[in-house]
Design a protein around this motif. Structure first.
Motif, PDB file in Angstrom:
ATOM      1  N   ALA A 150      -4.221  22.315  -1.520  1.00 36.27           N
ATOM      2  CA  ALA A 150      -2.730  22.132  -1.916  1.00 36.27           C
ATOM      3  C   ALA A 150      -2.116  21.911  -0.633  1.00 36.27           C
ATOM      4  O   ALA A 150      -1.148  22.749   0.084  1.00 36.27           O
ATOM      5  N   GLY A 151      -2.303  20.605   0.083  1.00 39.43           N
ATOM      6  CA  GLY A 151      -1.669  20.177   1.257  1.00 39.43           C
ATOM      7  C   GLY A 151      -0.489  19.450   1.078  1.00 39.43           C
ATOM      8  O   GLY A 151       0.062  19.444  -0.129  1.00 39.43           O
ATOM      9  N   ASN A 152      -0.190  18.717   1.910  1.00 37.81           N
ATOM     10  CA  ASN A 152       0.930  17.906   1.820  1.00 37.81           C
ATOM     11  C   ASN A 152       0.522  16.575   1.173  1.00 37.81           C
ATOM     12  O   ASN A 152      -0.598  16.224   1.092  1.00 37.81           O
ATOM     13  N   PRO A 153       1.636  15.956   0.461  1.00 35.11           N
ATOM     14  CA  PRO A 153       1.208  14.596  -0.173  1.00 35.11           C
ATOM     15  C   PRO A 153       0.664  13.490   0.904  1.00 35.11           C
ATOM     16  O   PRO A 153       1.212  13.548   1.970  1.00 35.11           O
ATOM     17  N   GLY A 154      -0.511  13.016   0.509  1.00 35.08           N
ATOM     18  CA  GLY A 154      -1.183  11.889   1.100  1.00 35.08           C
ATOM     19  C   GLY A 154      -2.047  12.565   2.085  1.00 35.08           C
ATOM     20  O   GLY A 154      -2.942  11.895   2.738  1.00 35.08           O
ATOM     21  N   ASN A 155      -2.330  13.892   1.948  1.00 29.25           N
ATOM     22  CA  ASN A 155      -3.271  14.488   2.610  1.00 29.25           C
ATOM     23  C   ASN A 155      -4.850  14.008   2.684  1.00 29.25           C
ATOM     24  O   ASN A 155      -5.607  13.879   3.489  1.00 29.25           O
ATOM     25  N   LYS A 170       0.720  -1.236  -0.041  1.00 31.99           N
ATOM     26  CA  LYS A 170      -0.036  -0.167  -0.012  1.00 31.99           C
ATOM     27  C   LYS A 170       0.957   0.932  -0.032  1.00 31.99           C
ATOM     28  O   LYS A 170       0.636   2.187  -0.634  1.00 31.99           O
ATOM     29  N   ASN A 171       2.026   1.391   0.959  1.00 31.71           N
ATOM     30  CA  ASN A 171       2.882   2.415   0.834  1.00 31.71           C
ATOM     31  C   ASN A 171       3.333   2.562  -0.566  1.00 31.71           C
ATOM     32  O   ASN A 171       3.829   3.943  -0.747  1.00 31.71           O
ATOM     33  N   LYS A 172       4.041   1.604  -1.009  1.00 30.83           N
ATOM     34  CA  LYS A 172       4.645   1.559  -2.100  1.00 30.83           C
ATOM     35  C   LYS A 172       3.951   2.426  -3.358  1.00 30.83           C
ATOM     36  O   LYS A 172       4.140   3.278  -3.934  1.00 30.83           O
ATOM     37  N   TYR A 173       2.718   1.776  -3.600  1.00 33.19           N
ATOM     38  CA  TYR A 173       1.921   2.400  -4.523  1.00 33.19           C
ATOM     39  C   TYR A 173       1.535   3.881  -4.038  1.00 33.19           C
ATOM     40  O   TYR A 173       1.135   4.486  -5.114  1.00 33.19           O
ATOM     41  N   LEU A 174       1.069   4.014  -2.830  1.00 34.01           N
ATOM     42  CA  LEU A 174       0.453   5.454  -2.391  1.00 34.01           C
ATOM     43  C   LEU A 174       1.732   6.152  -2.778  1.00 34.01           C
ATOM     44  O   LEU A 174       1.590   7.662  -3.147  1.00 34.01           O
ATOM     45  N   PHE A 183       1.982   7.039  -6.460  1.00 35.85           N
ATOM     46  CA  PHE A 183       0.810   7.926  -6.899  1.00 35.85           C
ATOM     47  C   PHE A 183       0.957   9.440  -6.350  1.00 35.85           C
ATOM     48  O   PHE A 183       0.634  10.268  -7.110  1.00 35.85           O
ATOM     49  N   GLU A 184       1.495   9.616  -5.266  1.00 33.32           N
ATOM     50  CA  GLU A 184       1.765  11.074  -4.797  1.00 33.32           C
ATOM     51  C   GLU A 184       2.906  11.417  -5.340  1.00 33.32           C
ATOM     52  O   GLU A 184       3.047  12.673  -5.501  1.00 33.32           O
ATOM     53  N   SER A 185       3.992  10.638  -5.970  1.00 32.32           N
ATOM     54  CA  SER A 185       5.468  11.296  -6.424  1.00 32.32           C
ATOM     55  C   SER A 185       5.081  11.487  -7.919  1.00 32.32           C
ATOM     56  O   SER A 185       5.852  12.384  -8.487  1.00 32.32           O
ATOM     57  N   LEU A 186       3.797  11.168  -8.535  1.00 34.34           N
ATOM     58  CA  LEU A 186       3.839  11.591  -9.958  1.00 34.34           C
ATOM     59  C   LEU A 186       3.676  13.097 -10.265  1.00 34.34           C
ATOM     60  O   LEU A 186       2.983  13.790  -9.721  1.00 34.34           O
ATOM     61  N   ASN A 222      -3.908  13.174  -6.605  1.00 35.80           N
ATOM     62  CA  ASN A 222      -2.540  13.098  -5.861  1.00 35.80           C
ATOM     63  C   ASN A 222      -2.132  14.580  -5.836  1.00 35.80           C
ATOM     64  O   ASN A 222      -2.855  15.215  -6.098  1.00 35.80           O
ATOM     65  N   HIS A 223      -0.841  14.592  -5.368  1.00 35.78           N
ATOM     66  CA  HIS A 223      -0.512  15.918  -4.770  1.00 35.78           C
ATOM     67  C   HIS A 223      -0.569  17.118  -6.148  1.00 35.78           C
ATOM     68  O   HIS A 223      -0.701  18.041  -5.710  1.00 35.78           O
TER      69      HIS A 223
END
Length: 656
Positions: A201-206, A164-168, A171-174, A191-192
């Motif tokens: 426009a919060g933090n990635p994963g918000n 889950k953390n890998k794909y999240l 997703f957020e790094s795209l 995504n972010h």
């Protein structure tokens, strides 16, 4: 059994579709993979197990009470599957019941072939024994102690958390924005990159870890989803309103690929095209400007009246700038008054005066461009000018003098950009040069011709006519006195004088050459050409002229035409940065060379394709009895060469 092997291997997709049918029908897909590939791999694995068993022994595998199923090659597949699916949290009953439907798929396939009863029975028995062994292996591998189950669950939990953390993280790094929508077409996640443009426009994963609030739907998204309709995917380009302003994107909407139908929705993928679109627009603008400047230069050098030149130039400018009305006012060099020289209106434009002359007068008075975005509120607008336009006026200058004003009108609200004003200033300078050349040419040619004709008439024909009048009076007096013999001699002399005058008149007609070439000479004409066209286009120029004797009119005219054609090709086709024109001569030959540092070309290809004036240049050189060739290599520029043998020309006196 080879028939059964071929049947199984040829129907992999049929078996996959069949098991999906049973899984959906009986509700297994709620607990299974969402991807088709997972089902295909499971069919491939079972098919390979059955085929390998047939190839090992064509007789159905049997089971004895003392068999160790953990080491049986067929049962081993079930042992491995049991261990894997037990760790995923499935119950033994759930997995074995699903395995029954896998068995049914193979039975269905065999039954549909219409084999003879005994043959079908043998195939079904072999498949049944294989599945029996797999099920025994599953049961064997499923057994575990409580501590083993706890450790297994902990490993599985860590694995799932890491997945889950890998794909999240991915997703957020795209860098490109991604939006996930559920089956109700509501935003499930973004995504972010997407949140920074269309949401919070919060933090990635918000959005994933934060409070479970529904993200707001971007205004453009509902209409974009309508484009998807019944398709699985759709792509289009759009200009979207974002938190950082308007941006250009390629939007791709793709339905989620979930055969289990647990996760039905749409993925929106956005690729930012803004910089590419801006570069494309700049390139188009630059091409438009260069094309316009080239066309204006070409029109200005056409052999036609000035008013026709101005009208064509104005029409081309109006087309490029997309104006409603264009005017050119020329400044009378004697009175200083502005006079309308050309007016062009676009199709459908109201034929109503906008008093452009008053605005042109402001440009003349200040000798600088005038750009007005709001005529109703601009203090520089004179009374009587219609306020429902935007305006730009630029001075037409050449030779340090102001020759007139070029003005363009557009509807209110369509303001002129800086790039458009710069383009108009360049065009205006070109028009100004054409006006100056026209005026100077007319004045100098007229004056030179007047002076030359006056000298020729005074020095030759006038003197001959005066002599004829004197001889006529003398002859009349001799006849009155009866001296017919002397009178006859005088009449003979009068005939000689008349014939000489006629020869001189014919010589004067012969010497009436092209005004520009005759007045300036080949060197000066080429120098003016390079200054007016190439240098004003930013091309470096060089002119070498080393001929110590006068050239004939024919040679000058033909060499000028060839040189101009070579220069035209360098400007139009070669994209040259520098050109050199050289005319050199010695006791035997005259050589013309036109070189450029442009893109070059393959001469044979260009000659066969036509164009570029190659045939014309060759023909002109042949008319002079000379040789013509071109040296050119793609990427290394081009050189036009003409060589003339001068011994014959000099012997005939054409060079003097």
């Amino acid at each position: 059994m080879n028939t059964l092997v071929d049947l199984i291997l040829a129907n992999e997709r049929w078996l996959m579709v069949r098991i999906l049918h049973y899984a959906k029908q009986q509700g297994y897909v709620k607990y299974t993979s969402t991807l088709v590939e997972a089902w295909r791999i499971s069919i491939v694995r079972l098919s390979e197990t059955i085929v390998t068993a047939i190839q090992r022994d064509p007789h159905p595998p049997e089971m004895a009470p003392d068999d160790d199923f953990s080491s049986h090659p067929v049962a081993a597949v079930g042992v491995e599957d049991g261990l894997r699916h037990r760790g995923r949290g499935l119950t033994l009953g759930m997995y074995l019941s699903l395995l029954k439907y896998y068995r049914q798929c193979y039975v269905d396939l065999i039954q549909q072939q219409g084999y003879p009863i005994e043959e079908e029975r043998s195939y079904r028995l072999f498949v049944a024994r294989c599945f029996d062994l797999v099920e025994l292996g599953v049961a064997t591998g499923w057994y575990a102690s409580e501590s083993e189950r706890l450790a297994e669950l902990q490993r599985t939990n860590r694995y799932l958390a890491n997945e889950k953390n890998k794909y999240l993280t991915i997703f957020e790094s795209l860098h490109d924005p991604v939006i996930l929508l559920d089956s109700e077409e509501q935003i499930n996640n973004m995504n972010h990159a997407a949140a920074a443009l269309f949401g919070r426009a919060g933090n990635p994963g918000n959005l994933y870890y934060g409070p479970q609030t529904q993200p707001s739907m971007p205004a453009w998204l509902p209409d974009s989803l309508d484009r998807l309709a019944g398709d699985n995917s759709v792509e289009f380009e759009a200009t979207l309103e974002t938190l950082v302003g308007l941006r250009d994107y390629q939007v791709k909407l793709e339905r989620m690929r979930d055969v289990s139908e647990k996760f039905m929705g749409v993925v929106a993928l956005l690729t930012d095209l803004t910089e590419r679109k801006q570069a494309e627009r700049r390139l188009i603008q630059a091409h438009r400007e260069l094309s316009t400047l080239y066309d204006v230069t070409a029109i200005a050098n056409l052999p036609m009246p000035l008013d026709a030149v101005l009208e064509q130039v104005l029409g081309r400018v109006l087309e490029t700038i997309q104006g409603q009305r264009g005017e050119i006012h020329l400044l009378d060099p004697e009175s200083g008054e502005l006079q309308s020289a050309a007016v062009i209106r676009s199709a459908g434009y109201e034929v109503i005066s906008v008093n452009g002359k008053a605005l042109a007068a402001w440009v003349v008075a200040h000798n600088m461009p005038l750009v007005i975005a709001n005529m109703a509120e601009d203090d520089r607008v004179p009374p009587g000018v219609r306020p429902d336009h935007t305006f730009v006026g630029v001075p037409m200058r050449a030779g340090g003098r102001l020759h007139g004003v070029l003005t363009i009108f557009r509807p209110a609200g369509e303001c002129f950009e800086q790039a458009e004003t710069s383009l108009l200033s360049s065009v205006a300078d070109g028009v100004g040069l054409a006006v100056e050349n026209n005026r100077c040419s007319r004045r100098s040619v007229v004056m030179a011709e007047r002076e030359r004709l006056a000298r020729e008439l005074h020095d030759s024909v006038t003197q001959s006519l005066y002599s004829l009048s004197l001889f006529g009076e003398w002859t009349a007096s001799l006849l009155q006195n009866g001296d017919s013999q002397l009178a006859g001699e005088k009449v003979t002399r009068m005939g000689e004088i008349a014939r000489q005058a006629l020869k001189e008149m014919r010589l004067m007609v012969y010497e009436l050459r092209s005004p520009e070439l005759a007045a300036a000479g080949l060197y000066r004409v080429l120098e003016n050409r390079l200054a007016a066209v190439e240098e004003r286009s930013g091309v470096e120029t060089s002119l070498h002229f080393a001929v110590t004797w006068p050239l004939s009119t024919q040679i000058e005219a033909e060499l000028l035409a060839i040189a101009q054609e070579g220069l035209n090709n360098a400007l139009k086709h070669a994209r040259a940065h520098a050109v050199t024109v050289s005319i050199e001569g010695d006791a035997e030959t005259l050589r013309l060379t036109v070189c450029d540092d442009g893109v070059g070309f393959v001469y044979a290809d260009a000659l066969s394709a036509g164009g570029m004036g190659l045939h014309s240049m060759c023909t002109r050189a042949e008319r002079l009895g000379g040789s013509f060739w071109i040296d050119s290599t793609p990427g290394a520029g081009s050189s036009v060469h003409v060589h003339l043998a001068l011994s014959t020309e000099k012997a005939n006196g054409y060079g003097h």
